[in-house]
Design a protein around this motif. Structure first.
Motif, PDB file in Angstrom:
ATOM      1  N   LEU A 437      37.467  26.746 -34.369  1.00 38.62           N
ATOM      2  CA  LEU A 437      38.675  26.007 -34.007  1.00 38.62           C
ATOM      3  C   LEU A 437      38.734  24.747 -34.860  1.00 38.62           C
ATOM      4  CD1 LEU A 437      41.016  26.359 -32.016  1.00 38.62           C
ATOM      5  CD2 LEU A 437      39.777  24.923 -30.398  1.00 38.62           C
ATOM      6  N   LEU A 438      39.851  24.582 -35.622  1.00 36.22           N
ATOM      7  CA  LEU A 438      39.988  23.453 -36.539  1.00 36.22           C
ATOM      8  C   LEU A 438      41.246  22.660 -36.221  1.00 36.22           C
ATOM      9  CD1 LEU A 438      39.141  26.182 -38.488  1.00 36.22           C
ATOM     10  CD2 LEU A 438      38.634  24.286 -40.010  1.00 36.22           C
ATOM     11  N   LYS A 439      41.132  21.347 -36.387  1.00 35.90           N
ATOM     12  CA  LYS A 439      42.295  20.458 -36.310  1.00 35.90           C
ATOM     13  C   LYS A 439      42.451  19.847 -37.697  1.00 35.90           C
ATOM     14  CE  LYS A 439      41.984  16.350 -34.638  1.00 35.90           C
ATOM     15  NZ  LYS A 439      41.800  15.180 -33.787  1.00 35.90           N
ATOM     16  N   GLY A 440      43.483  20.318 -38.431  1.00 36.38           N
ATOM     17  CA  GLY A 440      43.584  19.932 -39.834  1.00 36.38           C
ATOM     18  C   GLY A 440      42.411  20.524 -40.589  1.00 36.38           C
ATOM     19  N   GLU A 441      41.624  19.682 -41.231  1.00 39.61           N
ATOM     20  CA  GLU A 441      40.441  20.158 -41.947  1.00 39.61           C
ATOM     21  C   GLU A 441      39.154  19.858 -41.183  1.00 39.61           C
ATOM     22  OE1 GLU A 441      40.517  18.421 -45.773  1.00 39.61           O
ATOM     23  OE2 GLU A 441      42.313  19.489 -46.466  1.00 39.61           O
ATOM     24  N   ILE A 468      40.865  14.451 -27.672  1.00 39.41           N
ATOM     25  CA  ILE A 468      41.839  13.409 -27.336  1.00 39.41           C
ATOM     26  C   ILE A 468      42.799  13.269 -28.511  1.00 39.41           C
ATOM     27  CG2 ILE A 468      42.165  10.965 -26.783  1.00 39.41           C
ATOM     28  CD1 ILE A 468      39.359  10.976 -25.592  1.00 39.41           C
ATOM     29  N   PRO A 469      44.061  13.651 -28.341  1.00 40.01           N
ATOM     30  CA  PRO A 469      45.020  13.560 -29.449  1.00 40.01           C
ATOM     31  C   PRO A 469      45.457  12.117 -29.703  1.00 40.01           C
ATOM     32  CG  PRO A 469      46.106  14.407 -27.492  1.00 40.01           C
ATOM     33  CD  PRO A 469      44.656  14.258 -27.122  1.00 40.01           C
ATOM     34  N   GLY A 475      51.798  16.624 -36.905  1.00 33.24           N
ATOM     35  CA  GLY A 475      51.993  17.313 -38.172  1.00 33.24           C
ATOM     36  C   GLY A 475      50.777  18.096 -38.626  1.00 33.24           C
ATOM     37  N   LYS A 476      49.609  17.831 -38.051  1.00 30.50           N
ATOM     38  CA  LYS A 476      48.426  18.605 -38.404  1.00 30.50           C
ATOM     39  C   LYS A 476      48.499  19.992 -37.769  1.00 30.50           C
ATOM     40  CE  LYS A 476      45.173  14.735 -39.029  1.00 30.50           C
ATOM     41  NZ  LYS A 476      43.916  14.141 -38.579  1.00 30.50           N
ATOM     42  N   ASP A 477      47.738  20.934 -38.380  1.00 28.84           N
ATOM     43  CA  ASP A 477      47.702  22.296 -37.844  1.00 28.84           C
ATOM     44  C   ASP A 477      46.458  22.479 -36.990  1.00 28.84           C
ATOM     45  OD1 ASP A 477      50.049  23.066 -39.053  1.00 28.84           O
ATOM     46  OD2 ASP A 477      49.059  23.763 -40.882  1.00 28.84           O
ATOM     47  N   ARG A 496      41.184  36.970 -38.976  1.00 29.17           N
ATOM     48  CA  ARG A 496      42.519  36.770 -38.399  1.00 29.17           C
ATOM     49  C   ARG A 496      42.623  35.320 -37.971  1.00 29.17           C
ATOM     50  NH1 ARG A 496      45.930  40.865 -36.977  1.00 29.17           N
ATOM     51  NH2 ARG A 496      45.180  43.024 -37.188  1.00 29.17           N
ATOM     52  N   GLN A 497      43.826  34.781 -37.988  1.00 34.68           N
ATOM     53  CA  GLN A 497      43.979  33.395 -37.568  1.00 34.68           C
ATOM     54  C   GLN A 497      45.358  33.161 -36.977  1.00 34.68           C
ATOM     55  OE1 GLN A 497      43.495  31.193 -41.277  1.00 34.68           O
ATOM     56  NE2 GLN A 497      45.671  30.679 -41.270  1.00 34.68           N
ATOM     57  N   SER A 498      45.422  32.143 -36.127  1.00 30.38           N
ATOM     58  CA  SER A 498      46.684  31.671 -35.550  1.00 30.38           C
ATOM     59  C   SER A 498      46.767  30.178 -35.784  1.00 30.38           C
ATOM     60  CB  SER A 498      46.766  31.978 -34.051  1.00 30.38           C
ATOM     61  OG  SER A 498      46.838  33.376 -33.829  1.00 30.38           O
ATOM     62  N   THR A 499      47.961  29.714 -36.056  1.00 32.02           N
ATOM     63  CA  THR A 499      48.180  28.299 -36.371  1.00 32.02           C
ATOM     64  C   THR A 499      49.265  27.726 -35.476  1.00 32.02           C
ATOM     65  OG1 THR A 499      47.566  28.692 -38.675  1.00 32.02           O
ATOM     66  CG2 THR A 499      48.758  26.665 -38.207  1.00 32.02           C
ATOM     67  N   GLN A 500      49.013  26.525 -34.970  1.00 32.12           N
ATOM     68  CA  GLN A 500      50.006  25.823 -34.149  1.00 32.12           C
ATOM     69  C   GLN A 500      50.072  24.378 -34.631  1.00 32.12           C
ATOM     70  OE1 GLN A 500      49.853  26.615 -29.938  1.00 32.12           O
ATOM     71  NE2 GLN A 500      50.601  24.576 -29.420  1.00 32.12           N
ATOM     72  N   THR A 501      51.281  23.925 -34.988  1.00 29.80           N
ATOM     73  CA  THR A 501      51.461  22.562 -35.470  1.00 29.80           C
ATOM     74  C   THR A 501      51.476  21.588 -34.292  1.00 29.80           C
ATOM     75  OG1 THR A 501      52.730  23.375 -37.355  1.00 29.80           O
ATOM     76  CG2 THR A 501      52.916  21.039 -36.842  1.00 29.80           C
ATOM     77  N   LEU A 502      50.716  20.495 -34.416  1.00 24.99           N
ATOM     78  CA  LEU A 502      50.584  19.517 -33.338  1.00 24.99           C
ATOM     79  C   LEU A 502      51.706  18.485 -33.392  1.00 24.99           C
ATOM     80  CD1 LEU A 502      46.730  18.839 -33.455  1.00 24.99           C
ATOM     81  CD2 LEU A 502      47.965  20.413 -31.963  1.00 24.99           C
TER      82      LEU A 502
END
Length: 736
Positions: A437-441, A468-469, A475-477, A496-502
């Motif tokens: 699980l990644l937030k941005g890089e 904690i956002p 704008g990060k994925d 496989r991957q799924s992406t959701q923009t924050l």
């Protein structure tokens, strides 16, 4: 008269004698004295007479030998013609002319020579590097040979020279030669071999030369054979042999093969020999020979052709990963055997669940729908002419049908923890699954599910983490990345991957207010108040003005509040409020409206004309309400002097004559300024020291009480009408 005739006759006689002398009998011959002619050429000798109309001519040699020519006489000229000059014409010829009783004779020497051809250059053989060769230079049919010189050059280098001085026994055409031996080298290639012959005569030197370009040869050497791909081959292979040989001229290449009887079988005249579909009987020694004019050289290469063993190839490869439900085809192909037999089985020695089809040199195992039961290591045995080979292939099945699913525990709010869940459904084998699980890089969490499976089945696996956002995350994925590692031989895992923009919500904050042109402006000027606020979603803007009673007066919901023409009463505190469902943020700014100074008054008390010793108060007042800076100055030629005033008033105790002059008051605000001036006149007193007036004493006492009282009255009056200030920015200033 007779005497005169005698004189005339005498003169005529003298003239006749002179004329006769000028027409005396003469003989000329051409060419004069001596000439030279080439044997075989045409030559003519001519005699001319003057002073005789009909002379007679005769020709003879000095030794009275035959003329070997034909005389021809015409009038006063006689020509002796020799159509082809020969040795017999080499004489001194005499021409005799007779006119009456007078006789004249002239002689001419005729020499002959022969130098008809260029020299001939002859070599004893081909020029070969390192081998001596003889060069001969021939000069044919030369006469007189005792006057011949021959030189032989190689390039600019003189090899030899000879002057043939031996006496000739008789007149004849002879061939003379000059010989020299030298050893050629590669440096001689392209040089000129020059034979130069010179025949010296009494009148001139005749020269002829022959140039021959040297062609130096080298015997074939460094003959080499290169073989590709190898000298050891299998039946059916193709081999390419290339032969190279050095030499001048470039050697020709000839290929042959040694036969068992010792003879050689010619094959090709090309540098490259290509043999295709090799057979065992093609084994042997192949000979390459380089040949040129000088010699030949050989090189040999032995080729060995071996029996080709049959090979077994299985595809798609030694390891196959098949998706559950997909078609799987395993193919076995045999090379080097025309009629092989095939046998398929699993490593547990059970029969495969698929269909086997064999035809010719290949066999295929077809599994229509891959399942857990088809996960095996398969073996195929191939038999060909008593020889047996076995190949194996491992089949793994997997399930990885959908992209991961991302779920959050609630909306993203700045500073508020949130839980993220990443789920991968229907996966097999799950013990090869890895979720990241990644937030941005930035990696939030990573897990590899390595636990043992109790049974083969489809499983759903998930990864959960809390973070904690912040507003920087907008704008990060948010990426859920699932990898299924399917075996040791696999180079890359299935992914496989799924992406959701924050999008992170945030309460209004960091309100910024800008006032253009300034928070302090002149009355009547336009003013723009601009408000901005950070937050997500974008906050709503509300402009209000704070009243004297503390209440807020709403003005506008636009980001820009504009006062087209500011008035004094617009001065005050303005509040910008950013509002959203997450909160409210405020910021205020004070706006000051000023007018330019006016109603400025500059007075001198008690008068602008005083006597020396009097007390004078110079006072400057301004009727404006806003803050005003008062500056009192005394003008002077050397420069203005700023006076230390109190509330715009400057007191001169015991005025002196030097206090007289021009006084100036400047009233300034931030939006403008105004000037006033007056002239103070100080008069001197009469010089009477004993004079003392009781009236003057009374007046002095009264003044000492009245003047402070007046000053106090003026002070409180000013306080009642305006506010003042005093600044020392440029000089001492009074604040009123």
């Amino acid at each position: 008269m007779p005497k005169k005739m005698v004189t005339i006759l005498g003169a005529l006689t003298v003239l006749w004698i002179l004329f006769a002398a000028s027409q005396a009998f003469k003989l000329d011959i051409s060419p004069q004295d001596k000439t030279i002619a080439h044997i075989g050429d045409y030559l003519s000798l001519t005699c001319n007479t003057t002073g005789c109309e009909s002379p007679s001519f005769s020709w003879r040699t000095q030794i009275d030998s035959p003329l070997h020519g034909k005389p021809r006489t015409e009038g006063s000229k006689s020509v002796l013609i020799m159509d082809a000059v020969s040795f017999d014409n080499e004489h001194s010829y005499l021409c005799t002319a007779t006119c009456g009783s007078e006789k004249r004779e002239r002689g001419i020497q005729v020499d002959v020579y022969s130098f008809p051809k260029d020299p001939e250059v002859q070599l004893s053989g081909h020029l070969e590097v390192g081998k001596p060769v003889m060069v001969k230079c021939l000069v044919p049919d030369v006469y007189p040979s005792d006057r011949l010189e021959v030189e032989l050059f190689k390039g600019d280098h003189l090899l030899t020279t000879q002057m043939f001085l031996e006496a000739m026994e008789k007149k004849s055409l002879v061939t003379k030669s000059l010989e020299v031996t030298f050893t050629p080298s590669t440096e001689d290639i392209g040089k000129d071999l020059v034979c130069r012959a010179r025949l010296y005569t009494d009148s001139e030197t005749k020269e002829r030369e022959t140039v021959k370009k040297l062609q130096v040869y080298t015997s074939p050497r460094n003959t080499v054979i290169s073989v590709y791909p190898s000298r050891r081959l299998q039946e059916g292979d193709t081999v390419r042999m290339t032969c190279s040989s050095e030499g001048l001229p470039a050697p020709e290449i000839f290929w042959s093969k040694k036969l068992d009887n010792g003879n050689q079988q010619p094959l090709s005249g090309n540098a490259t020999l290509t043999l295709v579909a090799m057979r065992m009987e093609d084994s042997g020694i192949y000979v390459c020979e380089g040949v040129n004019l000088i010699g030949r050289e050989k090189a040999e290469a032995e080729l060995i052709v071996q029996e080709k063993p049959f090979t077994v190839d299985i595809s798609p490869g030694p390891w196959v990963s098949a998706k559950i439900g997909d078609l799987v085809i395993l193919k076995c192909v045999v090379d080097g055997c025309d009629s092989p037999t095939f046998s398929w089985r699993t490593q547990t020695d059970s029969s495969p669940n698929g269909e086997v089809r064999s035809e010719g040199a290949q066999s295929v195992l077809i599994i229509q729908y891959a399942s857990f039961e088809d996960e095996h290591t398969y073996l195929v045995a191939v038999t060909c002419a008593g020889r047996k080979l076995e190949k194996r292939i491992h089949v793994e099945v997997y399930s990885f049908p959908k992209d991961p699913e991302i779920e959050m525990s609630g909306p993203l709010v700045h500073g508020r923890p949130v839980t993220v869940n990443c789920t991968v459904p229907d996966v097999y084998p799950f013990n090869h699954l890895e979720i990241e699980l990644l937030k941005g890089e930035t990696t939030l969490m990573n897990k590899r599910f390595g636990e043992e499976m109790s049974m083969k089945s489809l499983e759903t696996k998930s990864l959960e983490t809390t973070f904690i956002p912040t507003t920087e995350d907008t704008g990060k994925d948010l990426v859920c990345w699932a990898k299924l590692h399917s075996g040791e031989l696999e180079s890359e895992p299935k992914q496989r991957q799924s992406t959701q923009t924050l999008y992170v919500n945030a309460a209004p904050r960091e309100i910024t207010i800008s006032v253009s042109p300034s928070p302090v402006v002149e009355e009547g000027s336009p003013v723009n108040l601009t408000c901005s606020s950070d937050g997500f979603p974008a906050p709503k803007i509300l402009w209000s003005r704070q009243l004297n009673n503390g209440e807020m007066q709403p003005l506008s919901e636009d980001t820009v509040l504009t006062l087209m023409s500011a008035k004094m009463e617009d001065s005050g505190i303005y509040v910008c409020e950013g509002m959203s469902q997450l909160g409210t943020s405020k910021k205020s700014v004070e706006l000051t409206i000023q007018v330019s100074p006016k109603d400025i008054q500059l007075t001198a008390f008690p008068s602008e004309s005083v006597k020396e010793g009097d007390t004078v108060i110079i006072s400057c007042t301004c009727g404006n309400v806003p803050e005003t800076w008062i500056i009192l100055k005394k003008k002077a030629k050397t420069g203005d002097m700023v006076l230390k005033s109190i509330d715009g008033a400057y007191t001169i105790l015991k005025a002196q004559l030097q206090d007289a002059g021009v006084y100036e008051c400047e009233s300034k605000t931030e939006v403008g300024s105004q000037l006033r001036s007056l002239t103070l006149d100080v008069k001197g007193r009469e010089n009477n020291k004993d004079y003392f007036s009781p009236e003057l004493l009374a007046l002095y006492c009264a003044s000492s009480l009245i003047i402070p009282a007046i000053g106090m009255i003026i002070y409180f009056a000013r306080k009642a009408n305006m506010k003042g200030s005093y600044s020392l920015v440029e000089a001492q200033k009074s604040k009123v």
